[in-house]
Enzyme design. Structure first.
Site, PDB file in Angstrom:
ATOM      1  N   SER A   1      47.606  55.173  42.496  1.00 29.72           N
ATOM      2  CA  SER A   1      48.286  54.374  41.466  1.00 29.72           C
ATOM      3  C   SER A   1      49.065  55.297  40.551  1.00 29.72           C
ATOM      4  CB  SER A   1      47.229  53.624  40.642  1.00 29.72           C
ATOM      5  OG  SER A   1      47.816  53.028  39.514  1.00 29.72           O
TER       6      SER A   1
ATOM      7  N   TYR B   1      39.380  53.300  36.019  1.00 29.34           N
ATOM      8  CA  TYR B   1      40.359  53.083  37.090  1.00 29.34           C
ATOM      9  C   TYR B   1      41.272  54.306  37.205  1.00 29.34           C
ATOM     10  CZ  TYR B   1      44.159  50.840  39.759  1.00 29.34           C
ATOM     11  OH  TYR B   1      45.099  50.524  40.715  1.00 29.34           O
TER      12      TYR B   1
HETATM   13  N1  LIG Z   1      49.003  45.577  42.561  1.00 25.50           N
HETATM   14  C1  LIG Z   1      49.337  46.605  41.800  1.00 25.50           C
HETATM   15  O1  LIG Z   1      50.143  46.484  40.858  1.00 25.50           O
HETATM   16  C2  LIG Z   1      48.759  47.967  42.098  1.00 25.50           C
HETATM   17  C3  LIG Z   1      49.256  49.045  41.344  1.00 25.50           C
HETATM   18  C4  LIG Z   1      48.739  50.318  41.592  1.00 25.50           C
HETATM   19  C5  LIG Z   1      47.771  50.504  42.563  1.00 25.50           C
HETATM   20  N2  LIG Z   1      47.298  49.435  43.270  1.00 25.50           N
HETATM   21  C6  LIG Z   1      46.262  49.696  44.269  1.00 25.50           C
HETATM   22  O2  LIG Z   1      46.642  49.107  45.493  1.00 25.50           O
HETATM   23  C7  LIG Z   1      45.472  48.739  46.231  1.00 25.50           C
HETATM   24  C8  LIG Z   1      45.591  47.279  46.660  1.00 25.50           C
HETATM   25  O3  LIG Z   1      45.727  46.508  45.478  1.00 25.50           O
HETATM   26  P1  LIG Z   1      46.216  44.995  45.510  1.00 25.50           P
HETATM   27  O4  LIG Z   1      46.959  44.786  44.260  1.00 25.50           O
HETATM   28  O5  LIG Z   1      46.816  44.658  46.808  1.00 25.50           O
HETATM   29  O6  LIG Z   1      44.776  44.275  45.352  1.00 25.50           O
HETATM   30  P2  LIG Z   1      44.297  42.782  45.735  1.00 25.50           P
HETATM   31  O7  LIG Z   1      45.449  41.871  45.772  1.00 25.50           O
HETATM   32  O8  LIG Z   1      43.172  42.483  44.799  1.00 25.50           O
HETATM   33  O9  LIG Z   1      43.719  42.964  47.201  1.00 25.50           O
HETATM   34  C9  LIG Z   1      42.618  43.832  47.387  1.00 25.50           C
HETATM   35  C10 LIG Z   1      42.123  43.759  48.804  1.00 25.50           C
HETATM   36  O10 LIG Z   1      40.999  44.641  48.910  1.00 25.50           O
HETATM   37  C11 LIG Z   1      39.837  43.899  49.311  1.00 25.50           C
HETATM   38  N3  LIG Z   1      38.685  44.551  48.688  1.00 25.50           N
HETATM   39  C12 LIG Z   1      38.400  44.672  47.378  1.00 25.50           C
HETATM   40  N4  LIG Z   1      37.239  45.330  47.214  1.00 25.50           N
HETATM   41  C13 LIG Z   1      36.787  45.633  48.449  1.00 25.50           C
HETATM   42  C14 LIG Z   1      35.635  46.298  48.947  1.00 25.50           C
HETATM   43  N5  LIG Z   1      34.684  46.753  48.138  1.00 25.50           N
HETATM   44  N6  LIG Z   1      35.512  46.455  50.279  1.00 25.50           N
HETATM   45  C15 LIG Z   1      36.455  45.985  51.127  1.00 25.50           C
HETATM   46  N7  LIG Z   1      37.553  45.343  50.724  1.00 25.50           N
HETATM   47  C16 LIG Z   1      37.711  45.157  49.390  1.00 25.50           C
HETATM   48  C17 LIG Z   1      40.121  42.446  48.885  1.00 25.50           C
HETATM   49  O11 LIG Z   1      39.449  41.479  49.659  1.00 25.50           O
HETATM   50  P3  LIG Z   1      37.933  40.979  49.267  1.00 25.50           P
HETATM   51  O12 LIG Z   1      37.958  40.666  47.818  1.00 25.50           O
HETATM   52  O13 LIG Z   1      37.693  39.834  50.166  1.00 25.50           O
HETATM   53  O14 LIG Z   1      37.040  42.148  49.584  1.00 25.50           O
HETATM   54  C18 LIG Z   1      41.612  42.369  49.183  1.00 25.50           C
HETATM   55  O15 LIG Z   1      41.845  42.165  50.562  1.00 25.50           O
HETATM   56  C19 LIG Z   1      44.283  49.021  45.322  1.00 25.50           C
HETATM   57  O16 LIG Z   1      43.700  50.246  45.656  1.00 25.50           O
HETATM   58  C20 LIG Z   1      44.917  49.070  43.934  1.00 25.50           C
HETATM   59  O17 LIG Z   1      44.184  49.874  43.046  1.00 25.50           O
HETATM   60  C21 LIG Z   1      47.770  48.170  43.056  1.00 25.50           C
END
Ligand SMILES: NC(=O)c1ccc[n+]([C@@H]2O[C@H](COP(=O)([O-])OP(=O)(O)OC[C@H]3O[C@@H](n4cnc5c(N)ncnc54)[C@H](OP(=O)(O)O)[C@@H]3O)[C@@H](O)[C@H]2O)c1
Length: 252
Positions: free
Chosen positions: A142, A155
């Site tokens: 991130s 985080y």
């Molecule tokens: N969106 C942003 O703005 C942003 C910015 C910077 C970094 N990121 C990073 O990008 C990555 C993806 O984020 P996102 O925004 O796509 O998140 P999201 O929409 O919440 O999706 C997260 C995915 O991970 C799964 N997950 C969560 N905890 C888990 C666990 N313990 N074991 C296995 N699967 C798990 C969730 O499914 P279940 O809940 O069913 O497990 C879901 O499929 C993360 O690492 C986040 O920190 C995101």
């Protein structure tokens, strides 16, 4: 080649957001995929959609913060593939609070999913990645790994550690034919940020400070992840690719 034909991949957190977009992109480029998440019905639904479209995608219910969850992924890799070419450590969570409001359990939960799980899963899959002789690990970090962007300390700490993990493993595993890189997203439209993106007063300054003046689509992260997964990026390792619409360029 600009494709992933004959490549095998694991994507954690593959049912939603950046993980889901990554699964779709890697499949479109020809890879075979095992994806994981905790919610069984979402895993089954996404797997059946993908299979209907003729893709080789296998969903697995797994919490990557548990040993049982990681073992389930390793068994699936053993069952489906002889080697692993691509590992995308994408699963991540956040609990956004002031530092003095975190319980120890909340702190540990963030660290165990965002920081510890990518290390242990990379370790557990090492022999399959080494067997590829040409493997790529992509850790989804991130912008918060390098800048204070109000995410809450645990985080930011977990993502900074993930970037350092990326650099260390890139050096240590280069001789094993494994490249290791990180992708650091800025605000991206996903279920994780949905609530936040609706808050106009919170988002206005964010957009004002982002030269591209918008948040990212999940597919824009998946595109960069796909490049790092490909042999086209064969001389790139140990890097943290910041995909931020230019926000880190200016202090004003
Ligand atoms: N969106 C942003 O703005 C942003 C910015 C910077 C970094 N990121 C990073 O990008 C990555 C993806 O984020 P996102 O925004 O796509 O998140 P999201 O929409 O919440 O999706 C997260 C995915 O991970 C799964 N997950 C969560 N905890 C888990 C666990 N313990 N074991 C296995 N699967 C798990 C969730 O499914 P279940 O809940 O069913 O497990 C879901 O499929 C993360 O690492 C986040 O920190 C995101």
């Amino acid at each position: 080649m600009w494709n992933l034909e004959n490549k095998t991949a694991v994507v954690t957190g593959g049912t939603k957001g950046i993980g889901r977009a990554t699964v779709l992109e890697l499949l479109a480029l020809g890879a075979k995929i095992i994806f994981s998440a905790r919610n069984a019905s979402e895993v089954a639904k996404f797997e059946s959609e993908l299979k209907k479209n003729g893709h080789q995608a296998f969903g697995i219910v797994s919490d990557v913060s548990t040993r049982k969850g990681r073992e389930a992924i390793v068994s699936e890799v053993q069952k489906r593939f002889t080697q692993l070419d691509i590992l995308v450590n994408n699963a991540g969570i956040n609990i956004r609070k002031k530092a003095h409001d975190y319980s120890e359990e909340e702190y540990q939960k963030i660290i165990s999913i965002n920081q510890t799980a990518p290390f242990l899963l990379s370790r557990d899959l090492f022999s399959f990645l080494k067997a590829s002789e040409n493997a790529s690990i992509i850790n989804v970090a991130s912008v918060a790994a390098t800048l204070d962007v109000g995410t809450g300390s645990p985080y930011a700490m977990s993502k900074a550690a993930l970037v350092m993990q990326t650099k260390n493993l890139a050096v240590e595993w280069a001789k094993d034919g494994i490249r290791v890189n990180a992708v650091s997203p800025w605000f991206t439209k996903t279920p994780l940020t949905d609530g936040l993106l609706q808050q106009k007063e919170r988002m206005e300054p964010v957009l004002d400070h982002t030269p591209l003046a918008r948040v990212a689509e999940a597919s824009e992260m998946a595109n960069v992840i796909a490049f790092l997964a490909m042999d086209k990026s064969s001389y790139v390792t140990g890097q943290n690719v910041i995909v931020d619409g230019g926000v880190g360029l200016s202090a004003l």
